[in-house]
Design an enzyme around this catalytic site. Structure first.
Site, PDB file in Angstrom:
ATOM      1  CD  GLU A 247      45.915  36.011  32.743  1.00  8.00           C
ATOM      2  OE1 GLU A 247      45.905  36.586  33.841  1.00  8.00           O
ATOM      3  OE2 GLU A 247      46.233  36.573  31.675  1.00  8.00           O
ATOM      4  CD  GLU A 248      40.455  30.168  39.045  1.00  3.10           C
ATOM      5  OE1 GLU A 248      40.006  29.292  39.799  1.00  3.10           O
ATOM      6  OE2 GLU A 248      39.771  31.121  38.634  1.00  3.10           O
ATOM      7  NE  ARG A 249      39.987  26.066  34.326  1.00  2.07           N
ATOM      8  CZ  ARG A 249      38.939  26.075  33.514  1.00  2.07           C
ATOM      9  NH1 ARG A 249      39.115  26.141  32.199  1.00  2.07           N
ATOM     10  NH2 ARG A 249      37.712  26.017  33.997  1.00  2.07           N
ATOM     11  CB  ALA A 252      45.896  26.286  40.061  1.00  2.00           C
TER      12      ALA A 252
END
Length: 389
Positions: A247-249, A252
């Site tokens: 989810e972070e990637r 971003a």
């Protein structure tokens, strides 16, 4: 698939998003220059405004203050946050909404979610993520921080590095070794209140870019945390963190796509006004052709992102596509900021124009959340081209 995701026009979220834009234009952008100069922004104040508007838990459960929508709506918010005129503040918000909290929301106990998730979604508590260390960045399995069980407490010793929101955070989603087993099965995620005895914020790190985001080095000297603060199962921390990284990637990539659109637009406006050899800079074919190439690249990245998210919300493993999107986002941001900065000439080399700030800030995308080379390794793993050890 992707088409119905990208054309989705949920009425309430559209109203919310336009409210978001107002929030950015009124409460954030007017202060960005000041916060960049100060090297910190008032996280509690800004997160409370965002929390009140419902933006810190878009895809989190309603019973903990979230909106209960799927992850595509978090991505819509990430895209909108790309309109903030620096990289540091969106990154700090992303840590709060989509980097320190997915594992807690998915695997945490009810009492843990009430104590940590709910106030984080409401903007009453600031969260940070404790994964990287001085000797372990992208190589997450080699972290050294230890959490040793003593009675009904963990005793934590070690330290974390590059901790976004670290000097202002109320709690940390901490990855630590809870046993001596194999490196992928000996780690756990723990909710660690930052006001406990033994937690020492050693310093605020000065960085090349992302100036308005406070990044801390943190040390733990026999910090005692109740065992009930464990997220999910002991020993599953590495797996939970890898899921959290997906989810972070994606977040971003979504965030930077909007900024890249904006940088191209501002570069068009500037090169229209600025003359060289009796005609606007923009009229030189080298310039307008290059901007067309860059806009094409941004559209390719956007399509990859939307495709990955459409698959992800249907429950597919999108590790390969998320890694590709993150890789491409970092590399394209470097290429685009460099090319556009060139067309600003001497102005591009001053520190107060958006393009030079983006040039500094966006360099982190290829490093943070897993370096380009780590993304390539993951992609190769899924392509089955990695040499066998």
């Amino acid at each position: 698939g992707a088409a119905d995701f990208s054309s989705r026009s949920n009425f309430s979220i559209n109203i919310k998003i336009s409210h978001k834009h107002l929030l950015i234009e009124q409460e954030i952008n007017p202060h960005v220059d000041q916060w960049e100069a100060e090297g910190i922004f008032p996280a509690h104040k800004i997160f409370k405004l965002l929390g009140n508007a419902g933006f810190l838990g878009v895809n989190k459960p309603v019973e903990y203050g979230g909106l209960g929508l799927d992850f595509s709506y978090s991505v819509a918010v990430a895209e909108e946050l790309g309109n903030i005129r620096c990289g540091g503040i969106p990154m700090a918000i992303g840590v709060q909404s989509d980097m320190a909290t997915p594992a807690l929301a998915r695997f945490g106990s009810d009492e843990l979610k009430k104590e940590f998730l709910l106030p984080t979604i409401m903007g009453d508590k600031v969260a940070c993520l404790g994964v990287s260390e001085v000797g372990a960045g992208s190589d997450v399995s080699s972290i050294k921080t230890k959490a040793v069980k003593k009675g009904d407490e963990y005793v934590i010793s070690g330290g974390k590095m590059w901790t976004t929101n670290g000097t202002q955070a109320d709690w940390m989603c901490l990855l630590a070794n809870t046993s001596d087993g194999p490196p992928h099965r000996n780690k756990s995620l723990i909710c660690l209140p930052m006001n406990l005895p033994g937690v020492k914020v050693a310093r605020k790190i000065t960085k090349l870019g992302m100036w308005s985001s406070d990044t801390a080095e943190v040390f733990f000297d026999d910090v005692r945390v109740p065992c009930r603060n464990l997220i999910g199962q002991e020993g599953m921390g590495f797996t939970y963190q890898m899921l959290q990284f997906q989810e972070e990637r994606l977040w971003a990539a979504a965030n930077v796509v909007t900024t890249m659109d904006n940088i191209i637009q501002e570069t068009i406006q500037y090169t229209q006004q600025r003359k060289i050899f009796n005609q606007p800079v923009l009229y030189h074919q080298a310039v307008h052709f290059r901007l067309a190439e860059l806009q094409t690249e941004v559209e390719c990245l956007r399509s990859l992102l939307y495709n990955a998210i459409a698959l992800y919300i249907k429950g597919n493993d999108v590790t390969k596509l998320a890694s590709m999107a993150k890789l491409k986002a970092g590399r394209l941001a470097r290429e685009l900021s460099d090319s556009c900065l060139q067309y600003w000439g001497g102005m591009g080399f001053t520190s107060d124009v958006a393009v030079s700030r983006f040039y500094r800030d966006s360099r982190l995308i290829s490093i943070g959340g897993g370096a380009d080379e780590v993304m390539l390794g993951i992609i190769c793993k899924y392509m089955d081209t990695l040499p066998k050890k």
